[in-house]
Write a protein that holds these residues in place. Structure first.
Motif, mmCIF file in Angstrom:
data_model
loop_
_atom_site.group_PDB
_atom_site.id
_atom_site.type_symbol
_atom_site.label_atom_id
_atom_site.label_comp_id
_atom_site.label_asym_id
_atom_site.label_seq_id
_atom_site.Cartn_x
_atom_site.Cartn_y
_atom_site.Cartn_z
ATOM 1 N N GLN A 43 0.850 -1.189 0.064
ATOM 2 C CA GLN A 43 0.007 0.021 0.062
ATOM 3 C C GLN A 43 0.898 1.493 0.017
ATOM 4 O O GLN A 43 0.656 2.077 -0.971
ATOM 5 C CB GLN A 43 -0.944 0.120 1.172
ATOM 6 C CG GLN A 43 -1.731 1.326 1.144
ATOM 7 C CD GLN A 43 -2.834 1.242 0.296
ATOM 8 O OE1 GLN A 43 -3.760 0.420 0.265
ATOM 9 N NE2 GLN A 43 -2.918 2.187 -0.559
ATOM 10 N N GLU A 44 1.852 1.116 0.993
ATOM 11 C CA GLU A 44 2.641 2.248 0.842
ATOM 12 C C GLU A 44 3.642 2.470 -0.393
ATOM 13 O O GLU A 44 3.664 3.844 -0.977
ATOM 14 C CB GLU A 44 4.030 2.135 2.020
ATOM 15 C CG GLU A 44 3.431 2.145 3.176
ATOM 16 C CD GLU A 44 4.498 1.866 4.354
ATOM 17 O OE1 GLU A 44 5.724 1.441 3.916
ATOM 18 O OE2 GLU A 44 4.053 1.619 5.551
ATOM 19 N N ASP A 65 0.817 4.054 -3.118
ATOM 20 C CA ASP A 65 0.479 5.349 -2.663
ATOM 21 C C ASP A 65 1.805 6.207 -3.105
ATOM 22 O O ASP A 65 1.472 7.336 -3.752
ATOM 23 C CB ASP A 65 0.325 5.372 -1.159
ATOM 24 C CG ASP A 65 -0.857 4.895 -0.729
ATOM 25 O OD1 ASP A 65 -1.760 4.466 -1.596
ATOM 26 O OD2 ASP A 65 -1.126 4.645 0.719
ATOM 27 N N ILE A 104 1.213 6.528 -6.628
ATOM 28 C CA ILE A 104 0.222 7.458 -7.213
ATOM 29 C C ILE A 104 0.454 9.014 -7.037
ATOM 30 O O ILE A 104 0.318 10.004 -7.807
ATOM 31 C CB ILE A 104 -1.071 7.231 -6.492
ATOM 32 C CG1 ILE A 104 -1.607 5.818 -6.831
ATOM 33 C CG2 ILE A 104 -2.105 8.228 -6.367
ATOM 34 C CD1 ILE A 104 -2.865 5.142 -6.094
ATOM 35 N N ASP A 105 1.095 9.298 -5.589
ATOM 36 C CA ASP A 105 1.673 10.681 -5.386
ATOM 37 C C ASP A 105 2.546 10.931 -6.648
ATOM 38 O O ASP A 105 2.418 12.356 -7.066
ATOM 39 C CB ASP A 105 2.355 10.776 -4.235
ATOM 40 C CG ASP A 105 1.203 10.544 -2.954
ATOM 41 O OD1 ASP A 105 0.095 10.754 -3.355
ATOM 42 O OD2 ASP A 105 1.723 10.202 -1.868
ATOM 43 N N THR A 157 -7.439 11.365 -1.408
ATOM 44 C CA THR A 157 -7.092 10.155 -0.953
ATOM 45 C C THR A 157 -6.307 9.486 -2.042
ATOM 46 O O THR A 157 -6.493 9.730 -3.376
ATOM 47 C CB THR A 157 -8.246 9.346 -0.434
ATOM 48 O OG1 THR A 157 -9.030 9.052 -1.403
ATOM 49 C CG2 THR A 157 -9.066 9.883 0.590
ATOM 50 N N PRO A 158 -5.500 8.372 -1.951
ATOM 51 C CA PRO A 158 -5.121 7.779 -2.915
ATOM 52 C C PRO A 158 -6.240 7.233 -3.955
ATOM 53 O O PRO A 158 -5.772 7.351 -5.139
ATOM 54 C CB PRO A 158 -4.344 6.553 -2.180
ATOM 55 C CG PRO A 158 -3.701 7.146 -1.018
ATOM 56 C CD PRO A 158 -5.021 8.010 -0.629
ATOM 57 N N ALA A 214 -3.087 2.746 -11.787
ATOM 58 C CA ALA A 214 -3.169 2.989 -10.303
ATOM 59 C C ALA A 214 -4.667 2.119 -9.892
ATOM 60 O O ALA A 214 -4.583 1.517 -8.789
ATOM 61 C CB ALA A 214 -3.426 4.526 -10.128
ATOM 62 N N LEU A 263 -4.890 -0.615 -7.021
ATOM 63 C CA LEU A 263 -5.727 -0.408 -5.943
ATOM 64 C C LEU A 263 -6.584 -1.728 -5.811
ATOM 65 O O LEU A 263 -7.011 -2.158 -4.664
ATOM 66 C CB LEU A 263 -6.312 0.880 -5.805
ATOM 67 C CG LEU A 263 -5.556 2.256 -5.571
ATOM 68 C CD1 LEU A 263 -6.433 3.464 -5.880
ATOM 69 C CD2 LEU A 263 -5.107 2.134 -4.156
#
Length: 115
Positions: free
Chosen positions: A34-35, A38, A41-42, A64-65, A81, A85
């Motif tokens: 998840q990290e 994220d 995505i950022d 949110t992501p 992405a 997810l």
């Protein structure tokens, strides 16, 4: 007043181990994945095409992501992405069901996407 604080502290201390114990065997790997998702995505969020501000952004809601990935999907940039997810959600579902093999499959598919 002090009694309330002590009661709250006792409740908080007892709840933490319960929530941690409820996590499945794949939970640490899912958290790491998840990290990483994220972070990707950022990193992607600032590099794509610009789009108008959403209603949530105008209301000062933090993205949110998932909302970032959804906005990128709408602009044509976020399909990877969204897939990542979805794979994380699949891994969490398998982990909650005690299906370690299913969790591993979803995480392996996610790792393959990153290569």
């Amino acid at each position: 007043m002090i009694l309330r604080i002590q009661a709250f502290a006792a409740l908080a201390v007892t709840m933490f181990p319960v929530s941690y114990a409820a996590a499945g065997p794949c939970a640490p790997m899912i958290d790491r994945a998840q990290e990483q998702v994220d972070a990707r995505i950022d990193a992607q969020a600032g590099s794509g095409a610009a789009a108008p501000e959403s209603t949530g952004a105008m209301l000062h809601h933090e993205p949110t992501p998932g909302s970032i990935a959804n906005a990128e999907r709408k602009s044509g940039d976020g399909s990877r992405a969204q897939t990542a997810l979805a794979l994380l959600a699949q891994a969490r579902k398998a982990d909650a069901a005690g299906d370690a093999a299913g969790c591993e499959r979803a995480l392996e598919e996610l790792r393959a996407m990153a290569r």
